[in-house]
Structure formats: structure tokens, C-alpha cells
Design an enzyme around this catalytic site. Structure first.
Site, PDB file in Angstrom:
ATOM      1  N   GLU A  46       0.878  -1.159   0.000  1.00 33.13           N
ATOM      2  CA  GLU A  46       0.000   0.000   0.000  1.00 33.13           C
ATOM      3  C   GLU A  46       0.925   1.221   0.000  1.00 33.13           C
ATOM      4  O   GLU A  46       1.809   1.302   0.856  1.00 33.13           O
ATOM      5  CB  GLU A  46      -0.788  -0.019   1.303  1.00 33.13           C
ATOM      6  CG  GLU A  46      -2.238   0.246   1.152  1.00 33.13           C
ATOM      7  CD  GLU A  46      -2.928   0.116   2.498  1.00 33.13           C
ATOM      8  OE1 GLU A  46      -3.664   1.027   2.835  1.00 33.13           O
ATOM      9  OE2 GLU A  46      -2.697  -0.886   3.203  1.00 33.13           O
TER      10      GLU A  46
ATOM     11  N   ARG B 248       4.246 -13.543   9.353  1.00 33.76           N
ATOM     12  CA  ARG B 248       4.955 -12.284   9.158  1.00 33.76           C
ATOM     13  C   ARG B 248       6.208 -12.260  10.008  1.00 33.76           C
ATOM     14  O   ARG B 248       6.360 -13.041  10.956  1.00 33.76           O
ATOM     15  CB  ARG B 248       4.061 -11.111   9.514  1.00 33.76           C
ATOM     16  CG  ARG B 248       3.685 -11.048  10.983  1.00 33.76           C
ATOM     17  CD  ARG B 248       2.530 -10.098  11.265  1.00 33.76           C
ATOM     18  NE  ARG B 248       2.811  -8.724  10.882  1.00 33.76           N
ATOM     19  CZ  ARG B 248       2.239  -8.108   9.828  1.00 33.76           C
ATOM     20  NH1 ARG B 248       1.385  -8.740   9.065  1.00 33.76           N
ATOM     21  NH2 ARG B 248       2.526  -6.864   9.565  1.00 33.76           N
TER      22      ARG B 248
ATOM     23  N   LYS C  80       3.453   0.359  10.827  1.00 40.30           N
ATOM     24  CA  LYS C  80       3.545   1.678  10.187  1.00 40.30           C
ATOM     25  C   LYS C  80       3.188   2.781  11.165  1.00 40.30           C
ATOM     26  O   LYS C  80       3.787   3.847  11.163  1.00 40.30           O
ATOM     27  CB  LYS C  80       2.599   1.733   8.997  1.00 40.30           C
ATOM     28  CG  LYS C  80       3.161   1.085   7.745  1.00 40.30           C
ATOM     29  CD  LYS C  80       2.192   1.198   6.577  1.00 40.30           C
ATOM     30  CE  LYS C  80       2.664   0.336   5.417  1.00 40.30           C
ATOM     31  NZ  LYS C  80       1.596   0.005   4.486  1.00 40.30           N
TER      32      LYS C  80
HETATM   33  P1  ATP Z   1      -0.947  -1.665   6.311  1.00 45.53           P
HETATM   34  O1  ATP Z   1      -1.790  -2.698   5.662  1.00 45.53           O
HETATM   35  O2  ATP Z   1      -1.292  -1.348   7.692  1.00 45.53           O
HETATM   36  O3  ATP Z   1      -0.745  -0.449   5.516  1.00 45.53           O
HETATM   37  P2  ATP Z   1       1.179  -3.557   5.898  1.00 45.53           P
HETATM   38  O4  ATP Z   1       2.309  -3.773   6.814  1.00 45.53           O
HETATM   39  O5  ATP Z   1       0.255  -4.666   5.622  1.00 45.53           O
HETATM   40  O6  ATP Z   1       0.478  -2.289   6.497  1.00 45.53           O
HETATM   41  P3  ATP Z   1       1.408  -3.287   3.088  1.00 45.53           P
HETATM   42  O7  ATP Z   1       1.973  -2.169   2.315  1.00 45.53           O
HETATM   43  O8  ATP Z   1      -0.013  -3.608   2.910  1.00 45.53           O
HETATM   44  O9  ATP Z   1       1.715  -2.960   4.582  1.00 45.53           O
HETATM   45  O10 ATP Z   1       2.292  -4.574   2.905  1.00 45.53           O
HETATM   46  C1  ATP Z   1       2.726  -5.045   1.658  1.00 45.53           C
HETATM   47  C2  ATP Z   1       3.069  -6.502   1.765  1.00 45.53           C
HETATM   48  O11 ATP Z   1       4.065  -6.718   2.765  1.00 45.53           O
HETATM   49  C3  ATP Z   1       1.851  -7.304   2.166  1.00 45.53           C
HETATM   50  O12 ATP Z   1       1.781  -8.435   1.327  1.00 45.53           O
HETATM   51  C4  ATP Z   1       2.133  -7.696   3.579  1.00 45.53           C
HETATM   52  O13 ATP Z   1       1.580  -8.946   3.872  1.00 45.53           O
HETATM   53  C5  ATP Z   1       3.657  -7.749   3.631  1.00 45.53           C
HETATM   54  N1  ATP Z   1       4.137  -7.484   4.989  1.00 45.53           N
HETATM   55  C6  ATP Z   1       3.866  -6.423   5.748  1.00 45.53           C
HETATM   56  N2  ATP Z   1       4.441  -6.549   6.972  1.00 45.53           N
HETATM   57  C7  ATP Z   1       5.099  -7.729   6.972  1.00 45.53           C
HETATM   58  C8  ATP Z   1       5.891  -8.447   7.935  1.00 45.53           C
HETATM   59  N3  ATP Z   1       6.124  -7.972   9.153  1.00 45.53           N
HETATM   60  N4  ATP Z   1       6.419  -9.637   7.563  1.00 45.53           N
HETATM   61  C9  ATP Z   1       6.206 -10.124   6.339  1.00 45.53           C
HETATM   62  N5  ATP Z   1       5.473  -9.519   5.396  1.00 45.53           N
HETATM   63  C10 ATP Z   1       4.916  -8.334   5.690  1.00 45.53           C
HETATM   64 MG    MG Z   2      -1.575  -4.299   4.245  1.00 43.06          MG
END
Ligand code: ATP
Ligand code: MG
Length: 597
Positions: free
Chosen positions: A39, A270, A280
Site C-alpha cells: 500500500e 509475518r 507503520k
Molecule cells: P498496512 O496494511 O497497515 O498499511 P502492511 O504492513 O500490511 O500495512 P502493506 O503495504 O499492505 O503494509 O504490505 C505489503 C506486503 O508486505 C503485504 O503483502 C504484507 O503482507 C507484507 N508485509 C507487511 N508486513 C510484513 C511483515 N512484518 N512480515 C512479512 N510480510 C509483511
Molecule cells: Mg496491508
């Protein structure tokens, strides 16, 4: 700690097995297409690196492709600044999406057409309950949802309302479009999930074209299918969304709207990392409240921060290989990441000498004005990296703690009467010390033995236990050295009594419109301590040091080992020949493992 040690030792990755099986079965005709779907609402962190290495790695290992897809369904929170930084970080990690850079917003027309199609099939309806009513009638984990008064609107009325929603006739929150699935489903995600909501907001790519926006669960699976993704890999909190993922694309495929074979969603655990925060919201607080010097502060667990710290892309790839990919949540100790960086830098970083806490050493019997070039290896285990010359003179800088007036037992460095080797030069014997007005050692005196020069026959004639580094005061270059350490002083910042908290989960899509799609839920429990209380007050210390003359010419982002001190990097922002600046990446050994700490 609930660490999956066996899996890590083997670097086990269950997704590799799944992809190999699909290839063997020709499920996708041998194609492997993955995607990384950030995102664009923040900077990437170490957790994202796990997802990137996994998705791009699986594609690369199978001659497949990995798409970079910006999941830009929330017009309120997104920004091009983030997109550029995200793309740059993925490239920095060593991956290439080729022509496959996409946006969820590329599919708005298709998504909308499918929404009308769902209405025509009797599988979607416009619900005009208020957000509060929607939340109330959704039910709970133990109680089913309740049908609202609009569930049985006619196809014609639904189509008319959706078109008027799209045309901008209604205010935010007055209507939503929901799939008609099953209000009694034990899975809350299947209880007629909302797929469109009204948001009179400008989108950074589609401008004012839309005032209704699709939600994550609806958008993601269709985007995957349109891009012919094969393996759609996400974190565990999306497991309960998989039935909806399958329901949507299965219906569309049955209706001839999407091509088979359809993508399949797989979930993995994760990354949770000790001594860090990876949410975030918390990262934003660190920056906004000024606890760090911006997103690329070398202490930040962001990829831009890691790069400035001197962490390497190959170190990240090695780290991810070590921790593996599993289906159960676990915590990885920060030392695993630091070790991966150490091992990577050990192989590649050139060795240099730097004196971080200098005190003057005078070799009284060495001729004043004389200078000798000492030959020094650039990497002790890699002779192919060559040698360089280092000037040796009568006055030198040595480390303050390489001298002790009253040496403790087992101290083999300089002390009155003791002998030590000046690394790559001569054996010297300490003959005395001068102090300043405060009683602090100002100058150490010694005499050298000309027969013991390194690299000559006499060098090994006599064994000494200590071996210390030095720099000629006439040649050494002053430098700013930034000694970075872990940002938090406890493994689980914000947890009570140092205990282990739940993993930092990201809220999966809220099926109701009150929340932005897949926005982070407020994961801070009411009684949780503030994670900021656990900041390490010693995480950044700036010192003035002396370095080898050649280091003034180090290029930005060059990695160097300062012998006996650790790995450093020439700072990408501030390093210049007339003002050398080095950031400490990691010490040579894990100083946090000591029981005294
Ligand atoms: P948000 O959804 O709150 O904005 P997010 O951490 O999910 O935060 P995204 O930008 O949606 O951020 O994440 C992009 C990709 O990274 C997604 O596929 C998510 O599953 C993966 N991701 C995010 N945090 C982790 C983590 N700690 N370990 C592994 N993969 C992660
Ligand atoms: Mg996300």
C-alpha cells in the site's frame, strides 16, 4: 521464545515446496507469477523485505515473474512520494519487476463492470444502512448477522443506485455495495462483505474520476486474477479472508469473466523482530515525534534506514534464507539479522584502520621527521584484494583503552613496562606516561625495537600477546563517526515486564466501510505501556575520530571494516572528502549477548 528453530536451521520454506508441486503437476502450465502488493502509504520496513525476498525470490528461482503492484485503493492515505521510495527499495534489494509495475487503480473500470455483473446475477446489492447499523447487523463471532431492509432490492433498483453512487449523487456513508453471500456464515468475512463505498476524494492517479472506491478484499483477488498471478502470498491474518478471495474469483470465472486457472492465496507468518517495531503507525510516531532523524535514520527498521546504516541487500537475502518461511507466528531475534549483516560484510568489506578514542603515543627512539611505509593487507583472508601502504612515524594515535596504567589481570595491551605489537609495524615497550591537569593520560611514551618490523625475519623472533592498531598523527584524517546501536533497549518495546507480546499484526480488511481497506487496526491494547518508553538512550553517539588518509576518498555508501571495531559505511547523505562521515553498521561481535548488558 516461540522460535521455529528447526525450520530456521534448514531455512525451510513451505512455499517452495508448493510451487515445485504445482510445476510438477503443471497446475499453471509451468508458469510462476507472484506479486508484491504494498500500500503506498508509508516506507517499507524489514517485514516487507521478507515478503519481497519471498515473492521475487520464488519467481526468480522458477524463471517466473513477480509483479510490483501498488495497492492504492484508499485515496485518502496515498502519496507518490511513497511509491517512488517503495520502488527504489525493491530495486535496492536486488529485484526487478520488468514491465510488471501495476496499480490496483488500473483495474477500477474492470472492477466496476464486475460489480454490475454481480448485481445482475443477484449476488450483490446496495445497502443503505448507516455505518453504525451495518456494524450492528454484522453479528459477532457467536451470533449471525441480521439481514437489513435492503437485502432484497431488485436488480434494476440496485443497478440504478450503484450508477447514481458512481455519478456522485450521494454523500459519503449513505450507501454501500455488498456481495450477497451468507449472513449466517461463521466466517464474518463472508457475511455479505462490503465491496464498494462512497468516498468523495481525489485519488492520486485517477483524479476525480471516481467517488466510489472498491475495498481490499474485492480488489485484491480480482487484480491477482487479471494479472494471471499463480501464487498470491500474504501474511497469516488474511487466512480467514481466503474463502472470500476464492468465492469472488470463482463466481467470475464461472461467469466467463476471468480466465482459469485462477490464482491461489497462501499465507505465511509475518516477520516479528525483537528490539524493533514494524508497524507503520509506530514508525510514523518515531518520525513525527522526532525520536529519530527521519525515515532514513540509520536506526529505523525501514529499508531506507537500513541502507543508510550500511546493511546490505545480500545480507537481507541471507537473513531471510536463514529464518525461512513458516506458517506459525514467531519472533526472530535481532542478533540473527545483525549476524547475517556481519557475515555478509566480513566477506566483502575492505579493512581499514581508525582510532575512535585517540590518545597520543610517542615512539621516543624513532627519528623525528622519518616516515616508513608499512604494507597492510586490505583483507586478511583475501590476498587477492591486495595491500596498501600506511605511513609509520614517531607520533601516533592509539586507542585510549589500549593503554592501562594499572592493567587488570589478563590485559595484554600497553601498560608501563609492557610490550605490544603495533599491528603491521614494530614491537614497542611502554616507557612512561604524561598526564594533563585533570590527571587524564595525555601522552604515552614507548621505545621501538627496529629488528621486529612486520614482514621481516625479525618479526617473529619474539612473541608478544597484544596487538594494537595505530595511525600516524601527521597523516591521519579527522572524521565524524556515528556510533549507532539498537533503537530499543528491550526485546519487546512497550510490553509489560519485558514479556512477549502478541506479534504485531496488521489489521486485515475490515468488511465494513467505516475503516479504510486493510488499514492497520489499533493494535495497542489499552493497558499496554508506551513503546517509546523503551527507546535506547544510547542508540546514537557522535564522536570525532581519526581514520586512514585513504578513507577521505571513500565513496558514498562504501562498506569498510574498521579493524577491531566493526563495520562502517560512508554516510550517503553527509560524507564528503573534506568532512568524512562514517556510520557504524554493526560491531564485530554481538555486544548485546553479554550478560552484563
Ligand atoms: P498496512 O496494511 O497497515 O498499511 P502492511 O504492513 O500490511 O500495512 P502493506 O503495504 O499492505 O503494509 O504490505 C505489503 C506486503 O508486505 C503485504 O503483502 C504484507 O503482507 C507484507 N508485509 C507487511 N508486513 C510484513 C511483515 N512484518 N512480515 C512479512 N510480510 C509483511
Ligand atoms: Mg496491508
Amino acid at each position: 521464545m516461540a522460535q521455529d528453530d528447526d525450520a530456521r536451521a534448514a531455512g525451510a520454506n513451505f512455499l517452495r515446496t508448493i510451487v515445485a508441486e504445482d510445476n510438477a503437476l503443471r497446475t499453471y502450465g509451468g508458469r510462476v507469477v507472484t506479486r508484491f502488493p504494498p500500500e503506498p502509504n508509508g516506507y517499507l520496513h524489514f517485514g516487507h523485505a521478507k515478503s519481497i525476498v519471498l515473492n521475487f525470490g520464488l519467481a526468480a528461482e522458477n524463471a517466473g515473474t513477480c509483479h510490483l503492484r501498488f495497492d492504492d485503493t484508499n485515496p485518502l492515505k496515498e502519496d507518490v512520494e511513497y511509491e517512488d521510495s517503495i520502488a527504489e527499495s525493491v530495486r535496492w534489494l536486488g529485484y526487478d519487476w520488468g514491465a510488471h509495475r501495476y496499480h490496483a487503480s488500473d483495474y477500477y473500470d474492470a472492477l466496476y463492470a464486475f460489480a454490475e455483473w454481480f448485481i445482475e446475477q443477484g449476488l450483490a446489492y446496495v445497502d443503505s444502512q448507516s455505518p453504525d447499523e451495518l456494524r450492528r447487523t454484522r453479528g459477532t463471532l457467536t451470533e449471525p448477522g441480521i439481514a437489513g431492509p435492503w437485502r432484497d432490492r431488485s436488480v434494476a433498483e440496485n443497478l440504478d443506485l450503484l450508477r447514481r453512487m458512481r455519478a456522485g449523487e450521494f454523500a459519503d456513508g449513505t450507501h454501500v455495495l455488498r456481495l450477497r453471500i451468507d449472513l449466517a456464515s461463521p466466517n464474518i468475512n463472508m457475511r455479505d462483505p462490503v465491496i464498494y463505498r462512497i468516498r468523495h476524494a481525489r485519488h492520486h492517479r485517477t483524479g476525480d474520476k471516481w467517488c466510489i472506491y472498491p475495498l481490499y478484499d474485492y480488489t485484491h483477488c480480482i487484480s491477482d486474477a487479471l494479472e494471471r498471478v499463480t501464487h498470491s502470498i500474504c501474511t497469516l491474518e488474511f487466512q480467514d479472508h481466503r474463502p472470500l478471495y476464492d468465492w469472488i474469483i470463482e463466481r467470475l470465472a464461472e461467469g466467463g469473466k476471468l480466465a482459469r486457472p485462477l490464482p491461489h492465496q497462501y499465507e505465511f507468518a509475518r516477520l516479528n523482530l525483537t528490539y524493533a517495531v514494524l508497524s507503520k503507525r509506530k514508525l510514523l510516531r518515531l518520525v513525527d515525534e522526532g525520536h529519530v532523524d527521519g525515515w532514513d535514520d540509520p536506526r529505523m527498521p525501514t529499508l531506507v534506514g537500513a541502507r543508510r546504516r550500511g546493511y546490505t541487500a545480500s545480507g537481507f537475502r541471507a537473513f531471510n534464507e536463514r529464518i525461512g518461511v513458516s506458517k506459525s507466528d514467531s519472533w526472530i531475534d535481532m542478533s540473527v539479522l545483525e549476524d547475517a549483516m556481519r557475515d555478509d560484510l566480513n566477506a566483502s568489506a575492505a579493512r581499514r584502520l581508525a582510532v575512535l578514542d585517540p590518545v597520543r603515543l610517542v615512539v621516543d627512539n624513532y627519528p623525528d621527521g622519518q616516515s616508513e611505509d608499512m604494507s597492510v593487507p586490505n583483507h586478511p583472508q583475501k590476498p587477492e584484494l591486495g595491500r596498501r601502504m600506511l605511513p609509520f612515524t614517531r607520533e601516533l594515535w592509539i586507542e585510549r583503552d589500549d593503554f592501562s596504567e594499572t592493567p587488570p589481570k589478563g590485559y595484554f595491551r600497553l601498560s608501563p613496562g609492557a610490550e605490544v605489537r603495533l599491528r603491521y609495524a614494530y614491537i614497542v615497550r611502554c616507557t612512561g606516561v604524561e598526564k594533563d591537569a585533570e590527571g587524564r593520560v595525555a601522552v604515552v611514551h614507548c621505545s621501538y625495537d627496529a629488528a621486529t618490523r612486520s614482514g621481516t625475519a625479525g618479526a617473529d623472533a619474539r612473541k608478544v600477546k597484544g596487538n594494537i592498531h595505530w595511525l600516524s598523527t601527521a597523516h591521519a584524517v579527522p572524521a565524524e563517526v556515528r556510533l549507532y546501536d539498537r533503537l530499543f533497549r528491550v526485546p519487546f518495546p512497550g510490553a509489560r515486564d519485558g514479556g512477549m507480546p502478541e506479534g504485531e499484526t496488521t489489521g486485515a480488511a475490515d468488511p465494513l466501510p467505516a475503516h479504510a481497506a486493510n488499514a492497520a487496526v489499533d493494535d495497542e491494547a489499552a493497558d499496554e505501556r508506551d513503546f517509546l518508553d523503551d527507546l535506547n538512550p544510547d542508540s546514537k553517539r557522535i564522536i570525532r575520530a581519526y581514520v586512514e588518509p585513504s578513507l577521505a576518498l571513500a565513496t558514498s555508501e562504501e562498506h569498510i571494516q574498521f579493524e577491531r571495531h566493526g563495520y562502517f559505511v560512508a554516510d550517503s547523505g553527509d560524507h564528503a572528502p573534506e568532512h568524512p562521515v562514517f556510520n557504524r553498521t554493526v560491531t564485530l561481535r554481538d555486544s548485546w549477548a553479554k550478560p552484563s548488558r
